[in-house]
Design an enzyme around this catalytic site. Structure first.
Site, mmCIF file in Angstrom:
data_model
loop_
_atom_site.group_PDB
_atom_site.id
_atom_site.type_symbol
_atom_site.label_atom_id
_atom_site.label_comp_id
_atom_site.label_asym_id
_atom_site.label_seq_id
_atom_site.Cartn_x
_atom_site.Cartn_y
_atom_site.Cartn_z
ATOM 1 N N HIS A 185 0.818 -1.211 0.000
ATOM 2 C CA HIS A 185 0.000 0.000 0.000
ATOM 3 C C HIS A 185 0.853 1.263 0.000
ATOM 4 O O HIS A 185 0.403 2.331 -0.440
ATOM 5 C CB HIS A 185 -0.927 -0.009 1.214
ATOM 6 C CG HIS A 185 -2.155 0.835 1.076
ATOM 7 N ND1 HIS A 185 -2.162 2.080 0.469
ATOM 8 C CD2 HIS A 185 -3.444 0.621 1.468
ATOM 9 C CE1 HIS A 185 -3.371 2.591 0.499
ATOM 10 N NE2 HIS A 185 -4.169 1.721 1.094
ATOM 11 N N ASP A 442 -10.630 -2.039 -19.288
ATOM 12 C CA ASP A 442 -10.886 -2.912 -20.443
ATOM 13 C C ASP A 442 -9.573 -3.299 -21.120
ATOM 14 O O ASP A 442 -8.921 -2.484 -21.753
ATOM 15 C CB ASP A 442 -11.802 -2.181 -21.434
ATOM 16 C CG ASP A 442 -12.149 -3.019 -22.655
ATOM 17 O OD1 ASP A 442 -11.763 -4.205 -22.709
ATOM 18 O OD2 ASP A 442 -12.809 -2.482 -23.562
#
Length: 495
Positions: A185, A442
């Site tokens: 993180h 995508d």
């Protein structure tokens, strides 16, 4: 084995460039936090003219994924780098100033990419019903363990560990593809990591279209155009309009204002903690399930709040989080019946790039998070008006603190010391945000069928939240009896 690793390779950016990124006070607290693990599942219907989708995947798609990853890393060098962390010294030399951790990329550094094939049931994995949580760890890689570093960047012995690893798994024949991502993180928040994944996906999609001879029909965003220019062969460049330039990714930590020296305050605490390897939290003894709030459901919940609290403005996030919070606490009410006076907490991370003064650019790569928090007595939250009380508490914290530039970072210098006060509390957290539409990324097969955030397995109670074509999707990881109790309450409240 239902999932078989076929290849593990190292992908480097094109030659050239080095970078050392110091960690700001937004980054430092996350170093020892569990890695963030995400899965994106895509339907993979083979092209109509393709008789062998597996061969297409391994002979065309995998090479283009590697090439596009290398090109993307050229703009995101820290992703291919390592966290360099000074070893704690029990007898430090007072004359030697030990520098703080950095994320460093030098020539030759790379990202691990694993390619695998699985015979697991794709349709079960992307379902919404309760499924065994352990099986999902087949599709996400481990971060390698720390190794010794020469320490030249921090004036002492140090450890170095990669900050990201990737895995791509095929479900034959022509059924689906899963992308697994794991990152420390401290590398960046959701805005940053999703931006990197989006850039990799855009480049992959363009390379696949160009290789298929469909580049003349491309209708591209500005970012896609520049990536296409970088990726295309010379013969393809004249078909791509590059009139919209892509703004650079900003790694410069000087855009973070820190007049109080909060990074030094945090490092005084953290430098005593050694860097450890991460492991999968298995067996989890949990199941995973997904619940959806449709637009009509969200509107109904907003109407409930406005009917009880006229004038209180609540967002879709507020009513969704508040509804899940109450259902989750009430699902364990029998076990916690003697704790009516105990406080229940709801804590959520907030991207504050535009909420602080001076604002941080939207294309800043790193962490730039504060938090929101609401707390309510157990008896109130599980009571008849619990949902409305929760919505009011969350909405007021957002209005009075999160969206207030004078308040959102007030007391930030105490964040590390305050963590001890919240150990052992009953809290629901949130991973992800509808603001960052990760399932919309995508790679060439449209919107992802499913997002699973495995990180929530390592927390007592946490939910994932994302947009879907049907509304807002809530992901939970719970012991099976608790999940069944939650599901009944969730459905009953909406109906």
């Amino acid at each position: 084995m239902p999932t078989k690793v076929l290849e593990t390779c190292r992908i480097s950016p094109p030659a050239g460039g080095e970078i050392s990124v110091p960690l700001s006070f937004f980054d430092l607290p996350w170093i020892h936090f569990h890695p963030i693990r995400r899965l994106l599942f895509y339907e993979y219907p083979p092209p109509p003219a393709c008789s062998d989708s597996d061969s297409l995947f391994f002979e065309t798609i995998v090479p283009q994924l590697k090439r596009s990853l290398s090109l993307t890393l050229a703009r995101y060098l820290p992703v291919a780098g390592n966290l360099v962390y000074p070893d704690p010294d029990p007898d430090p030399d007072p004359d030697v100033k030990v520098k703080k951790p950095i994320i460093r990329y030098v020539a030759g550094d790379s990202v691990s990419l694993t390619v695998a094939e699985s015979t697991c049931d794709f349709d079960e994995l992307v379902g919404n019903c309760a499924r065994d949580a352990d099986q999902f760890y087949d599709f996400v890689p481990q971060l390698p363990p720390p190794v010794a570093d020469d320490g030249s960047s921090c004036n002492c012995k140090a450890k170095a560990v990669p900050v990201m690893a990737l895995k791509v798994t095929l479900f034959p024949p022509g059924r689906g593809i899963c992308f697994g991502f794991v990152n420390n993180h401290c590398l960046g928040d959701a805005s940053s990591i999703v931006g990197f994944i989006q850039a990799w996906a855009d480049t992959t999609k363009l390379l696949l279209l160009i290789s298929a001879g469909n580049s003349s029909s491309l209708s591209l965003r500005g970012e896609e155009k520049l990536l296409a220019l970088a990726a295309a062969e010379d013969g393809d460049r004249d078909i791509i309009d590059s009139s919209l330039p892509l703004p650079p990714v900003i790694f410069d930590r000087s855009v973070i204002s820190d007049p109080l020296g909060i990074d030094d305050i945090f490092w005084e605490v953290l430098k005593k903690v050694p860097l450890k390897s991460s492991t999968f939290p298995v067996p989890t003894n949990r199941v995973r399930a997904t619940f959806t709030l449709h637009p009509a459901d969200i509107e109904k919940l907003k109407n409930v709040v406005s009917g009880k609290k006229p004038g209180l403005v609540v967002s879709s996030f507020v009513v969704t989080a508040s509804y899940v919070w109450r259902c989750l606490v009430k699902s364990g009410e029998e076990a916690e019946a003697d704790d009516d006076d105990e406080y229940e907490y709801f804590i959520f991370a907030v991207d504050i790039r535009g909420r602080i003064n001076p604002p941080v650019p939207a294309n800043y790569f790193g962490n730039c998070l504060s938090y929101g928090m609401a707390k309510i007595e157990h008896r109130e939250l599980v009571g008849e008006e619990g949902f409305v009380i929760a919505a009011e508490a969350v909405a007021k914290d957002i209005k009075n603190r999160v969206n207030n530039k004078e308040e959102v970072l007030k007391g930030a210098e105490n964040w590390m010391s305050d963590m001890k006060k919240y150990q052992g509390i009953r809290v629901l957290g949130v991973s992800g945000s509808p603001k960052f539409d990760l399932p919309g990324v995508d790679f060439g097969w449209g919107r992802a069928r499913k997002l699973e955030v495995l990180s929530i397995d390592g927390e007592e109670y946490s939910m994932s939240l994302c947009r879907s074509g049907r509304g807002l999707e809530i992901g939970l990881s719970l012991p099976r009896p608790r999940m069944e109790a939650f599901a009944a309450l969730f459905t009953q409240g909406i109906d």
